[in-house]
Design a protein around this motif. Structure first.
Motif, short mmCIF file in Angstrom:
data_model
loop_
_atom_site.label_atom_id
_atom_site.label_comp_id
_atom_site.label_asym_id
_atom_site.label_seq_id
_atom_site.Cartn_x
_atom_site.Cartn_y
_atom_site.Cartn_z
N GLY A 21 0.65 -1.86 -0.05
CA GLY A 21 -0.44 -0.09 -0.09
C GLY A 21 0.62 0.81 0.15
O GLY A 21 1.92 1.39 0.53
N VAL A 22 0.30 2.20 -0.17
CA VAL A 22 0.75 3.34 0.28
C VAL A 22 0.64 4.58 1.26
O VAL A 22 -0.92 4.99 0.92
CB VAL A 22 0.42 4.35 -1.50
CG1 VAL A 22 0.85 5.94 -0.75
CG2 VAL A 22 1.23 3.71 -2.37
N VAL A 23 0.63 5.10 2.16
CA VAL A 23 0.15 6.18 3.13
C VAL A 23 -0.61 7.69 2.33
O VAL A 23 0.48 7.76 1.48
CB VAL A 23 1.48 6.64 4.15
CG1 VAL A 23 0.93 7.80 4.70
CG2 VAL A 23 2.19 4.91 4.21
N MET A 24 -1.18 7.85 2.28
CA MET A 24 -1.64 8.83 2.11
C MET A 24 -2.53 9.45 2.98
O MET A 24 -2.86 9.43 4.16
CB MET A 24 -3.39 8.50 1.29
CG MET A 24 -2.89 7.55 0.05
SD MET A 24 -2.43 8.23 -1.27
CE MET A 24 -3.23 8.61 -2.00
N ASP A 25 -2.28 10.88 3.23
CA ASP A 25 -2.65 12.37 4.10
C ASP A 25 -3.95 12.68 3.61
O ASP A 25 -4.67 13.18 2.30
CB ASP A 25 -1.89 13.78 4.05
CG ASP A 25 -2.58 14.19 5.05
OD1 ASP A 25 -3.01 14.35 5.93
OD2 ASP A 25 -1.66 15.39 5.62
N MET A 26 -5.10 11.60 4.83
CA MET A 26 -6.22 12.39 4.52
C MET A 26 -6.53 13.06 5.25
O MET A 26 -7.81 12.92 5.93
CB MET A 26 -6.95 10.66 5.12
CG MET A 26 -6.27 9.86 4.01
SD MET A 26 -6.79 9.80 2.20
CE MET A 26 -7.52 8.65 1.90
N GLY A 31 -12.24 13.67 11.18
CA GLY A 31 -11.59 13.26 12.05
C GLY A 31 -10.52 12.03 11.25
O GLY A 31 -10.27 11.02 12.21
N CYS A 32 -10.07 12.35 9.67
CA CYS A 32 -8.99 11.53 9.31
C CYS A 32 -7.39 12.05 9.65
O CYS A 32 -6.85 13.27 9.72
CB CYS A 32 -9.09 11.52 7.90
SG CYS A 32 -11.30 9.77 7.53
N GLY A 33 -7.08 10.78 9.62
CA GLY A 33 -5.13 11.53 9.19
C GLY A 33 -4.19 10.74 8.37
O GLY A 33 -4.92 10.81 7.55
N LEU A 34 -2.97 10.49 8.57
CA LEU A 34 -2.91 9.22 7.67
C LEU A 34 -2.74 8.42 7.75
O LEU A 34 -3.51 7.43 8.47
CB LEU A 34 -0.94 9.53 8.06
CG LEU A 34 -0.52 10.28 7.97
CD1 LEU A 34 0.99 10.60 8.38
CD2 LEU A 34 0.12 11.30 6.58
N ARG A 45 -8.92 1.12 2.09
CA ARG A 45 -8.53 2.01 3.45
C ARG A 45 -7.96 1.91 4.74
O ARG A 45 -9.45 0.97 5.19
CB ARG A 45 -9.10 3.52 3.05
CG ARG A 45 -8.91 3.94 2.26
CD ARG A 45 -9.84 5.09 1.98
NE ARG A 45 -10.16 5.85 0.53
CZ ARG A 45 -10.68 7.17 0.01
NH1 ARG A 45 -11.20 7.74 1.20
NH2 ARG A 45 -10.47 7.67 -0.77
N LEU A 46 -6.77 1.89 5.28
CA LEU A 46 -6.94 1.59 6.57
C LEU A 46 -6.64 2.49 8.25
O LEU A 46 -5.49 2.93 7.25
CB LEU A 46 -5.15 0.62 6.54
CG LEU A 46 -5.41 -0.88 5.94
CD1 LEU A 46 -4.11 -1.10 6.17
CD2 LEU A 46 -6.70 -2.00 6.12
N GLN A 47 -7.20 2.59 9.00
CA GLN A 47 -6.93 4.43 9.64
C GLN A 47 -6.08 3.28 10.76
O GLN A 47 -6.41 2.58 12.03
CB GLN A 47 -8.19 4.43 10.30
CG GLN A 47 -7.52 5.73 11.27
CD GLN A 47 -9.11 6.26 11.65
OE1 GLN A 47 -10.16 6.11 10.92
NE2 GLN A 47 -8.86 7.32 12.13
N PRO A 48 -4.16 3.35 10.98
CA PRO A 48 -4.23 2.87 12.14
C PRO A 48 -4.25 3.81 13.35
O PRO A 48 -3.89 4.69 14.08
CB PRO A 48 -2.88 2.73 11.51
CG PRO A 48 -2.81 3.19 10.19
CD PRO A 48 -3.74 3.89 9.40
N VAL A 49 -4.61 3.05 14.58
CA VAL A 49 -4.93 3.27 15.52
C VAL A 49 -3.69 2.40 16.42
O VAL A 49 -3.32 3.13 17.55
CB VAL A 49 -6.07 3.64 16.31
CG1 VAL A 49 -7.53 4.04 15.23
CG2 VAL A 49 -7.01 1.59 16.03
N GLU A 50 -3.39 1.62 16.51
CA GLU A 50 -2.54 0.63 17.09
C GLU A 50 -1.34 0.23 16.24
O GLU A 50 -1.35 0.08 14.89
CB GLU A 50 -2.89 -0.45 17.83
CG GLU A 50 -3.89 -0.32 18.73
CD GLU A 50 -4.05 -1.39 19.47
OE1 GLU A 50 -3.52 -2.46 19.28
OE2 GLU A 50 -4.92 -1.81 20.14
N MET A 51 -0.02 0.69 16.55
CA MET A 51 1.46 0.14 16.23
C MET A 51 2.26 0.31 17.12
O MET A 51 2.68 1.10 17.55
CB MET A 51 1.77 1.94 14.86
CG MET A 51 1.83 0.74 13.59
SD MET A 51 2.00 1.66 12.33
CE MET A 51 3.95 2.81 12.08
#
Length: 92
Positions: A21-26, A31-34, A45-51
């Motif tokens: 995938g590709v990281v996108m600035d949303m 309420g969205c981010g990277l 589309r994946l919204q990472p909340v834990e890494m």
């Protein structure tokens, strides 16, 4: 006896980084981010909340391989993707 639970479920793949995938600035969406947009047929589309890997920093435009688990027991103001825990991530 019936037991119901809202545990993490979804695309866990044993820790392997099998999705590209590709990281996108949303941040333009409420309420969205990277987010990570996968190179699959539906551009998931994946919204990472834990890494767990705190040494890895997402950057817009960055190409990555990821493994993730969908967190169905969480909510977000961003309605543009799946809330996920990133189990594995590598830059391409």
């Amino acid at each position: 006896m019936l037991v119901l639970s809202c545990k993490t479920t979804g695309q866990s793949n044993g820790g392997g980084c099998r999705y590209e995938g590709v990281v996108m600035d949303m941040r333009g969406l409420d309420g969205c981010g990277l987010m990570i947009v996968l190179s699959d047929s539906t551009h998931t589309r994946l919204q990472p909340v834990e890494m767990p890997d705190t040494s890895f920093h997402l950057q817009p435009g960055q190409r990555v391989r990821v493994g993730y688990t969908e967190l169905r027991d969480r909510m977000s103001n961003c309605m543009a993707g799946k809330l996920v825990r990133i189990d594995c991530i590598k830059e391409q």
